[in-house]
Scaffold this motif. Sequence first.
Motif, mmCIF file in Angstrom:
data_model
loop_
_atom_site.group_PDB
_atom_site.id
_atom_site.type_symbol
_atom_site.label_atom_id
_atom_site.label_comp_id
_atom_site.label_asym_id
_atom_site.label_seq_id
_atom_site.Cartn_x
_atom_site.Cartn_y
_atom_site.Cartn_z
ATOM 1 N N GLU A 239 12.853 0.944 -7.265
ATOM 2 C CA GLU A 239 11.652 1.149 -6.457
ATOM 3 C C GLU A 239 11.935 1.834 -4.916
ATOM 4 O O GLU A 239 13.074 1.283 -4.384
ATOM 5 C CB GLU A 239 11.125 -0.048 -6.387
ATOM 6 C CG GLU A 239 10.674 -0.869 -7.596
ATOM 7 C CD GLU A 239 11.474 -1.703 -8.229
ATOM 8 O OE1 GLU A 239 11.057 -2.594 -9.176
ATOM 9 O OE2 GLU A 239 12.742 -1.498 -8.264
ATOM 10 N N SER A 240 11.133 2.842 -4.764
ATOM 11 C CA SER A 240 11.327 3.693 -3.610
ATOM 12 C C SER A 240 10.175 4.120 -3.151
ATOM 13 O O SER A 240 9.112 4.459 -4.023
ATOM 14 C CB SER A 240 12.555 4.390 -3.663
ATOM 15 O OG SER A 240 12.485 5.465 -4.382
ATOM 16 N N VAL A 241 10.029 4.879 -1.850
ATOM 17 C CA VAL A 241 8.808 5.642 -1.420
ATOM 18 C C VAL A 241 9.723 7.002 -1.131
ATOM 19 O O VAL A 241 10.865 6.777 -0.440
ATOM 20 C CB VAL A 241 7.962 4.911 -0.607
ATOM 21 C CG1 VAL A 241 7.301 4.174 -1.322
ATOM 22 C CG2 VAL A 241 8.902 4.485 0.685
ATOM 23 N N ALA A 242 9.029 8.155 -0.839
ATOM 24 C CA ALA A 242 9.497 9.511 -0.579
ATOM 25 C C ALA A 242 9.558 9.196 0.931
ATOM 26 O O ALA A 242 10.641 9.898 1.529
ATOM 27 C CB ALA A 242 8.733 10.373 -1.248
ATOM 28 N N THR A 243 8.665 8.913 1.806
ATOM 29 C CA THR A 243 8.878 9.145 3.207
ATOM 30 C C THR A 243 8.254 7.508 3.693
ATOM 31 O O THR A 243 7.754 6.858 3.067
ATOM 32 C CB THR A 243 7.751 9.898 3.691
ATOM 33 O OG1 THR A 243 6.466 9.732 3.219
ATOM 34 C CG2 THR A 243 8.153 11.357 3.202
ATOM 35 N N ASP B 146 2.468 -3.198 -5.163
ATOM 36 C CA ASP B 146 3.278 -2.514 -5.851
ATOM 37 C C ASP B 146 3.656 -1.089 -4.823
ATOM 38 O O ASP B 146 2.934 -0.608 -4.146
ATOM 39 C CB ASP B 146 2.548 -2.081 -6.917
ATOM 40 C CG ASP B 146 3.320 -1.386 -8.141
ATOM 41 O OD1 ASP B 146 4.114 -2.061 -8.854
ATOM 42 O OD2 ASP B 146 3.696 0.016 -8.123
ATOM 43 N N VAL B 147 4.939 -0.503 -5.114
ATOM 44 C CA VAL B 147 5.122 0.665 -4.343
ATOM 45 C C VAL B 147 4.482 1.664 -4.636
ATOM 46 O O VAL B 147 4.419 2.616 -3.542
ATOM 47 C CB VAL B 147 6.673 0.854 -4.497
ATOM 48 C CG1 VAL B 147 7.713 -0.268 -4.124
ATOM 49 C CG2 VAL B 147 7.138 1.120 -5.830
ATOM 50 N N SER B 148 3.932 1.851 -5.721
ATOM 51 C CA SER B 148 3.118 3.143 -6.004
ATOM 52 C C SER B 148 1.787 3.076 -5.231
ATOM 53 O O SER B 148 1.219 4.293 -4.990
ATOM 54 C CB SER B 148 2.817 2.945 -7.691
ATOM 55 O OG SER B 148 1.762 1.911 -7.790
ATOM 56 N N GLY B 149 1.544 2.036 -4.583
ATOM 57 C CA GLY B 149 0.336 2.139 -3.823
ATOM 58 C C GLY B 149 -0.973 1.851 -4.824
ATOM 59 O O GLY B 149 -2.185 1.605 -4.234
#
Length: 519
Positions: free
Chosen positions: A341-345, A386-389
Amino acid sequence: MVMHVIKITLRVLILLLVCKVSFAQNEGVLAVPENTFLGDVVLSTGEGCPNGTEVAESSNVSFERQIVIMLNNLRTSNGLPPVKYSEELTAAARYHAKDMCEKNYFAHQSQDGAGNVTCQTFDRVGSFYTWTAAAENISAGFFDVQSAFNGWVNSTSHYNNMMSPLIYEVGIGYYYDASAAYVTRWVMDLGRRSNVYPVIINLEELDATTSTVQLYKYGYSGYNEMRLKNGNGNWGAWQPIANNLTWQLSGATNGVCMVYAEMRNSAGNILSSNDEINYSGGGTGGGGSTTTTQVTVKVKVFLQGCYNATTGSMNTNLRNSNLLPLTQPFNRPPWNYTGTESVATASAIPTNAVDWVLLEARNASDNYVVAETKACFLLSNGELADVSGTPSNGVNFNTLTTNGSYFLSVKTRNHLAVMSANTVSVPNSTILNLTQTANVMGGAPQLANMGGGIYAMLAGDMDGNGTVTVTDFNFFQQEMSIINNYVDSDCNMDKNVTVADFNLYSPNMSKIGVAQVRY
């Protein structure tokens, strides 16, 4: 207060004395970088050199891979080719990062703990990686990926190492040891080998959600033709060499996909390379498709350390200061969670995010068994996201059974984990409210009474093992006076480790989580 001032002053003096180049942000330090580019390399293999078979663990693999991606984005944005992730250079970097922490030194040359050099820099690197060119950057005292990377970028000599056209491969080592001076060590080993000309998929991103990817292929003088293939597929036709290509992962299914490349010269000599990426696009790529039904789980929980009874919400100091990591921070002991799980920015992190947490779904018949775990964001109103938003107030699970029943548990970096008193049928339209004692296994003793009928997870479990003991105080003592950082001892999440965090820990001393959530 006087003692705290003295401690901080001594810390600054020590950092200024040891630092060889600059006193960077987040109290990080850099050492003068080294490279072999001019040929003036000191080599004198000693008894203290590794043999190259050592396996040193990382304190956070995701941190390491994130720096590789940052490096490749920096290089390509400046017209340079990306570099390939190297297992050998990674082993060398991890070995040195751990060795510096365990023997409490900060230098390129390996030492014995008493300041005696036991192995020169590129002898050590050469034990793991047979280089024709090599370079190394090291730093200490940085607690998040962006600060560590910025420290190198903002130093001309370190930047030049990273931007050298002479290197084709990279490995990163990160190690965290609360007992070591500066606490953290970061190592970037860069290199090139004879007759190794990599192919690189998507700038070394770990995952691809589409079967169309971008390749970079290093070339070599006199080798004018190349061909490619997927995994066990057939080779494509020989074609003129090209550095940048768009490639289709034909036949791709979820999982690791390999791309192989060959290039040849007029004499028929062939040089081979390959790279891999985890494909999660869900399609088969060859007619037909597969779908995964996601189950959304909704949970609410408060953290004692950052709860404000006046507003009925939690502070977002870490998010406001852009200190929340882009990648989930639980890929280390005691959690050892391997999720990606991660986000780009940083802008992709919700503006009302408090921190990362782990949400576990546990078997109804045996709640010691975890069916699936997800890392997610805890929002200021207590809801998990959720990390996806999508959705904004729930966490998506991929392997849970629709309408199945599960116990749910929540774990954090520095608060005592909690677990639901009963099973919950998922997806749940009614949020599981763990701010109410009746919904928590073990009831009120497992929670902090915040007043007004609201309860929160107990602060002070800084080592995350499910108990609040003197070990947690030791963590606090080692990180005391660290400011403007993302560290586990910051129980009130104000980005500083102060007596306020000790005051949260102290009354919770000897608190124990239920057996299922303890390590």
